[in-house]
Design an enzyme around this catalytic site. Structure first.
Site, short mmCIF file in Angstrom:
data_model
loop_
_atom_site.label_atom_id
_atom_site.label_comp_id
_atom_site.label_asym_id
_atom_site.label_seq_id
_atom_site.Cartn_x
_atom_site.Cartn_y
_atom_site.Cartn_z
CB SER A 133 -0.95 -0.01 1.19
OG SER A 133 -0.35 0.64 2.28
CE LYS A 134 1.10 7.52 -2.97
NZ LYS A 134 1.96 7.50 -4.12
#
Ligand code: GLU
Length: 493
Positions: free
Chosen positions: A260-261
């Site tokens: 994820s970011k």
């Protein structure tokens, strides 16, 4: 039947590295099968639409050379246009097509109007949850008569249209990666197909579009596996042949959690900005969740196309390891011409304030020489900004304790004196000068090995370690070398 595959992004922001992989697998599979690769924009969720996301996505795909045969493209004037015979390729331009198809399902009784309020549905779900049941729509509006529906509609009540699932029925399909999958309709929801704003949901639009666009294989992320039974059921009630499904494993981080970011770079744009080469990123991402039979790791796009097969896509998540990416990318940087890397490096050097664009143009040849020295040590081009410092210094300051110590030895003053003489006598500082000069000084002074070249390296660069010294000296040139050594002699000894 000739192969037709699609990548169907929603324009909701940046391009996740997983999207690049999905697009790539579709692309190479199409190329390998002499088929067509289509890019369809899935923008039915108007609330999530992000301005510029389509353009950004198309640019990223173009950069990666994952080019589609049909769909939306940016033409020479920078305008978004569509190409292909199965369009429109943007779902928001296909609303009449969805209306026509939902009518078919309403007429056959396979879909129904639902007037339930959000509050009622939340309440139902809450109760189900409390009772330990799967929260889903309770079918309240399924029993409404045609007349009741018409009068509610006439009264202006807001409604959605839902899929009417049969009771206690197994929906079975085959997935290339997962094998046979069976889900009972008891564990499924009467999916909303048309929302209250008249737009289709993803689930309805994807089925209608994949069918009308002649899609033979749906290659997409694992997160859609759970929705596939609904899709398969819709194919069945429309009397259409469902495509072959291929659900790709998630991309995980090195802790085996979903990437994820928050954990750093996950957007293709991030890697573009840092100066990864498209062939490096593409080669690496191809290996996250797939490997060729011969386990070759460095592969050109042509080789990927030649070696790719869906049956070697792995079931378990692919781990995204930035160190491995760097290794692959460094390979492609080494293979690239100095000119290519120089051109890519200039914006990074300008951005870091080392020189202006005009200076970069003026000193292009010099920049090429510098890049030639550093190229072999780069994982991505942007990294060059951290490594060029030695070439832009005017005053030498030992970088660390080790470097400072090297200048303190007794023989250093006479060593630098001898070195200055050699530089002064040289007409030009070329790569040979560096190798010659050490031999000569050794002969004349008896100083040799690390005692000879280490203090010189520090006097020239300020650092005890670094790239090939003769090459560094060549890039610095006579004047620069002299003034550096002189500065060290006058100020640091
Ligand atoms: N629009 C979906 C997405 O954003 C595509 C899913 C599919 O390929 O069916 O991922």
């Amino acid at each position: 039947m000739s192969v037709r595959v699609r990548f169907a992004p929603s324009p909701t922001g940046f391009v996740h590295i997983g999207s690049l992989r999905t697009a790539l697998y579709n692309y190479v599979f199409a190329k390998k099968s002499n088929g067509k690769y289509i890019l369809r924009i899935e923008d039915t969720d108007q609330n999530r639409f992000v301005e510029g996301a389509i353009e950004g996505m198309l640019e990223a795909m173009h950069w990666a050379k994952v080019e589609h045969d049909e769909g939306m493209i940016i033409d020479d004037n920078g305008t978004l246009v569509q190409t292909g015979e199965y369009g429109p390729y943007v779902q928001s331009e296909r609303l009449d097509i969805y209306q026509e198809h939902i009518k078919t399902l309403l007429d056959s009784g396979d879909a129904y109007h639902c007037f339930c309020s959000k509050e009622r549905i939340d309440e139902v779900r809450e109760k189900q949850r409390e009772a330990g049941l799967l929260p889903k729509y309770d079918g309240h509006c399924k029993r409404l008569t045609k007349e009741e529906v018409e009068s509610k509609k006439a009264a202006g009540e807001s409604y959605v249209i839902r899929l009417k699932l049969p009771e206690k029925t197994d929906i079975v399909f085959n997935d290339v990666v997962r094998g046979n999958v069976a889900v009972n309709t008891e564990d499924m929801d009467d999916q909303v197909l048309i929302k209250s704003d008249g737009f289709p949901t993803y689930h309805f639009a994807v089925v209608v579009d994949d069918h009308l666009m002649g899609i033979t294989h749906v290659i997409r992320g694992e997160e859609w596996l759970i929705s596939t039974p609904k899709h398969v059921y819709m194919y069945e009630i429309f009397g259409w042949q469902a495509p072959q499904y291929v659900h790709l494993p998630n991309i995980l981080n090195t802790e085996r959690k979903k990437l994820s970011k928050r954990q750093g770079d996950v957007a293709v744009e991030d890697f573009m900005k840092k100066g990864y080469l498209p062939e490096g990123l593409v080669n690496y991402i191809a290996l996250v969740g797939w490997s060729p039979e011969d386990n070759q790791e460095i592969m050109s796009m042509e080789e990927l196309i030649e070696k790719f097969s869906l049956d070697r896509v792995s079931k378990s998540g692919g781990v995204f390891d930035v160190n491995k990416l760097n290794w692959v990318n460094a390979h492609y940087i080494k293979e690239s011409s100095v000119e290519r890397i120089t051109n890519l490096a200039i914006p990074h050097l300008v951005g870091a304030g080392y020189l202006t664009e005009a200076e970069a143009e003026e000193k292009y040849q010099w920049l090429m020489d510098m890049v030639a020295v550093l190229k072999g040590s780069l994982s991505y081009v942007g990294e060059i900004a951290e490594k060029v410092g030695i070439f832009f210094k005017t005053e030498i300051v030992p970088e660390d304790e080790e470097a400072a110590e090297l200048l303190k030895e007794e023989h250093v003053a006479s060593l630098l004196e001898a070195f200055i003489e050699k530089i002064e006598a040289a007409e030009v500082i070329d790569a040979e000068f560096g190798s010659k000069v050490f031999k000569e000084i050794q002969k004349e002074t008896g100083i040799k090995g690390p005692k000879l070249f280490k203090p010189i390296r520090v006097a020239v660069t300020g650092a005890a370690h670094g790239p090939d010294l003769p090459m560094v000296m060549k890039v610095l040139g006579k004047e620069n070398l002299l003034s550096r050594i002189q500065y060290v002699k006058d100020n640091l000894l």
